[in-house]
Scaffold this active site. Sequence first.
Site, PDB file in Angstrom:
ATOM      1  N   ALA A  27       0.819  -1.207   0.000  1.00 45.83           N
ATOM      2  CA  ALA A  27       0.000   0.000   0.000  1.00 45.83           C
ATOM      3  C   ALA A  27       0.856   1.261   0.000  1.00 45.83           C
ATOM      4  CB  ALA A  27      -0.944  -0.012   1.196  1.00 45.83           C
ATOM      5  N   GLU A  47      11.361   2.891   5.333  1.00 52.33           N
ATOM      6  CA  GLU A  47      11.232   1.439   5.477  1.00 52.33           C
ATOM      7  C   GLU A  47      12.234   0.909   6.506  1.00 52.33           C
ATOM      8  OE1 GLU A  47      10.622  -2.220   5.669  1.00 52.33           O
ATOM      9  OE2 GLU A  47       9.273  -1.107   4.360  1.00 52.33           O
ATOM     10  N   TRP A  75       9.870 -10.191   9.818  1.00 57.47           N
ATOM     11  CA  TRP A  75       9.805  -9.713  11.198  1.00 57.47           C
ATOM     12  C   TRP A  75       9.767 -10.862  12.205  1.00 57.47           C
ATOM     13  CZ3 TRP A  75      10.354  -4.788  12.913  1.00 57.47           C
ATOM     14  CH2 TRP A  75      10.253  -3.761  11.969  1.00 57.47           C
ATOM     15  N   ASN A 105       5.661 -13.570  -0.251  1.00 57.46           N
ATOM     16  CA  ASN A 105       4.439 -14.371  -0.284  1.00 57.46           C
ATOM     17  C   ASN A 105       4.522 -15.452  -1.367  1.00 57.46           C
ATOM     18  OD1 ASN A 105       3.858 -13.128  -2.750  1.00 57.46           O
ATOM     19  ND2 ASN A 105       2.384 -11.687  -1.877  1.00 57.46           N
ATOM     20  N   HIS A 548      -2.428 -14.015   6.079  1.00 54.85           N
ATOM     21  CA  HIS A 548      -3.341 -13.036   5.487  1.00 54.85           C
ATOM     22  C   HIS A 548      -4.127 -12.273   6.555  1.00 54.85           C
ATOM     23  CE1 HIS A 548      -3.512 -15.800   1.672  1.00 54.85           C
ATOM     24  NE2 HIS A 548      -2.401 -15.076   1.714  1.00 54.85           N
ATOM     25  N   ALA A 582      -4.017  -3.480   4.612  1.00 54.71           N
ATOM     26  CA  ALA A 582      -4.993  -4.562   4.820  1.00 54.71           C
ATOM     27  C   ALA A 582      -5.755  -4.425   6.125  1.00 54.71           C
ATOM     28  CB  ALA A 582      -4.285  -5.914   4.777  1.00 54.71           C
ATOM     29  N   HIS A 592      -6.427 -15.029  -1.868  1.00 53.64           N
ATOM     30  CA  HIS A 592      -5.145 -14.444  -1.469  1.00 53.64           C
ATOM     31  C   HIS A 592      -5.296 -12.933  -1.664  1.00 53.64           C
ATOM     32  CE1 HIS A 592      -2.851 -18.343  -1.494  1.00 53.64           C
ATOM     33  NE2 HIS A 592      -3.985 -18.671  -2.098  1.00 53.64           N
ATOM     34  N   PRO A 593      -5.032 -12.127  -0.648  1.00 51.86           N
ATOM     35  CA  PRO A 593      -5.514 -10.743  -0.661  1.00 51.86           C
ATOM     36  C   PRO A 593      -4.648  -9.723  -1.370  1.00 51.86           C
ATOM     37  CG  PRO A 593      -4.515 -11.216   1.449  1.00 51.86           C
ATOM     38  CD  PRO A 593      -4.494 -12.511   0.669  1.00 51.86           C
ATOM     39  N   GLN A 594      -3.479 -10.108  -1.900  1.00 51.89           N
ATOM     40  CA  GLN A 594      -2.570  -9.044  -2.346  1.00 51.89           C
ATOM     41  C   GLN A 594      -3.160  -8.197  -3.469  1.00 51.89           C
ATOM     42  OE1 GLN A 594       1.200  -9.788  -4.179  1.00 51.89           O
ATOM     43  NE2 GLN A 594       0.619 -11.767  -5.041  1.00 51.89           N
TER      44      GLN A 594
END
Length: 612
Positions: A27, A47, A75, A105, A548, A582, A592-594
Amino acid sequence: MHLILLGALCSTLPYALSADTAGGGIAGLVVAARLSEDPRVTVAVIEAGAHYVDEPLIDTPEQFGQAIGNPKFDWNFVTAPQSGLDNSVVSYPRGKMLGGSSGINFMAWDRASVKEYDAWQELGAKGWNWETLLPYLKKVETVSAPTSSQLFPGATEIPEATFDEYHGRAGPLQASYNIFYTNVTTPYVETVNGLGIPTKSDPYRGNGTGIFNTELTIDRTQNPGKRTYAANTYYRGDKPNLTVFLATQATKLNFASHSSTGHLRATGVNVVAVNATGINGTITARKEVLLAAGSIQSPQLLELSGIGNKTILESLGIKTLVDLPGVGENLQDHTLLAQDFEMHDDIFTYDELRNNATYLAEQEAEYFANGTGIFASASFALTFPTVKSVVSSEVLASLRDKAAQLVASPGISALTKAQYKLQSDWLVGDDVAYLEYIMFPTGGRTAVTPTPGSVYITIWVGMMHPFGRGSVHINSSNPFVQPIIDPRYLGNDVDTQLALESTKFVRKITESEPLASYVVGPHEPSANVTSDDDWLKYIKTFLGTIYHPMGTAAMLPRQVGGVVDPATLKVYGTTNLRVVDASVIPMLLGTHPQASIYAIAERAADMIKGLV
């Protein structure tokens, strides 16, 4: 600078800027790219991780998943002990790099069904539905229709005009179909068809159920054979008005009271260098702050900054600036559980890379020379069935009754009750995917090591619409302490029964023809696992996440637990702080949400520009 974007739990610079946004993943990079199209707007992306260029663990499709767990890229979060899993702790990867989780992913590029996007608006996210998102789903991508050789059995070719109605041809993200398939794909698809799950020719038109050849984020034209993701599509290097600062972590948002409204005005961000190349200090924002740190770290940073549930904040000595109890609540996630099966050795699988050193060397040479071959592929067969395709009518009735009991449960929120009612309808419906099965032709993905020389297939199963509702909350005012992540896996009878029945269905697939003729037998779990008690023990030992998480800063009315206003994505009680990631998704999607997250960010950029 007119805008700064801060990376996924990222940070800032000692400069005064017009606006701040936290998020260097999907995003954040989408919004940065779109806003910086205007040369009058200056954008900075911050970042916490690095920018990886020509990194095989990121770029090479066949090596998908191998960066997960590596602290260079991940992470490495973990959940709180899960009572529904006998207090197991589940790994919870999130991408720690420019591009975020789009760099680690499984590259699936798919969409949910119309009803699922329309449910956002039904729940209160006015203006967010299939019709408003479809233009942005198309804007993101460049993809061509599948060729006849790429169609699964039972699919038909899609006319170009029909394909163009639902697919994009000029977006930054290069999506494609595989160019490499094994000889287990056809019998697998035919077996699934025989069990009542049809092949879908084009699931991208608003009905994402069935089995189909899925588009993947693999570039076949500009960088052949490489993963295409946020950091190598929306970010193409620094422009005069777009700067990326790496190795810098945001620790707190700063606010002042807006003189006319009394609401908070975000004024900047405190940041800490992750290593010697990062930045320490405070950045001042003159216009806006955008938070795009993801479903785990966006609520974490809000709470660290005094926005959240007053009881939680004050217990940690944090002054409450906005009492917003919805922050960190409504966590929803897809589950995932693997089984593998030994195959007869006339089946070709990716295990050939492990078993045949000559073939491995040949394929490595082909990939590095041409970007083709097995290393340029991830030969999944994805199946998104309805519940009635997998369970008996008696089990379906039992699930429906258990769901009705959850809807009637005392003490659940109005939001959860509304979500449960929708899920109860979908549970017995025909056009919303409730489960996912992923067949990948290889072994080595379960807890039992493959036998040298043997070949396998792995089948994962996941629940797309679990009834579990979890949370993410800080338990320390120290920004470097991981928040408490509690998805509440199998915390209710519906999820437990559905996990059991959907897991047993995997064994049914491999015992049905024509696939059964190619299967030697179960490898993990072993054939000795047969009773419901056996299966539940396996599930509670090995069930995990497909990574997700959504919903922890929901774009819904404040009175029902919303965190951001759907019309602006601004955090309630603030004048210039938006969330774009998200976490704003109010209800889980059966996909799959990407692709959907890219689309949300594209629409958010148009909101900020005043085009929506």
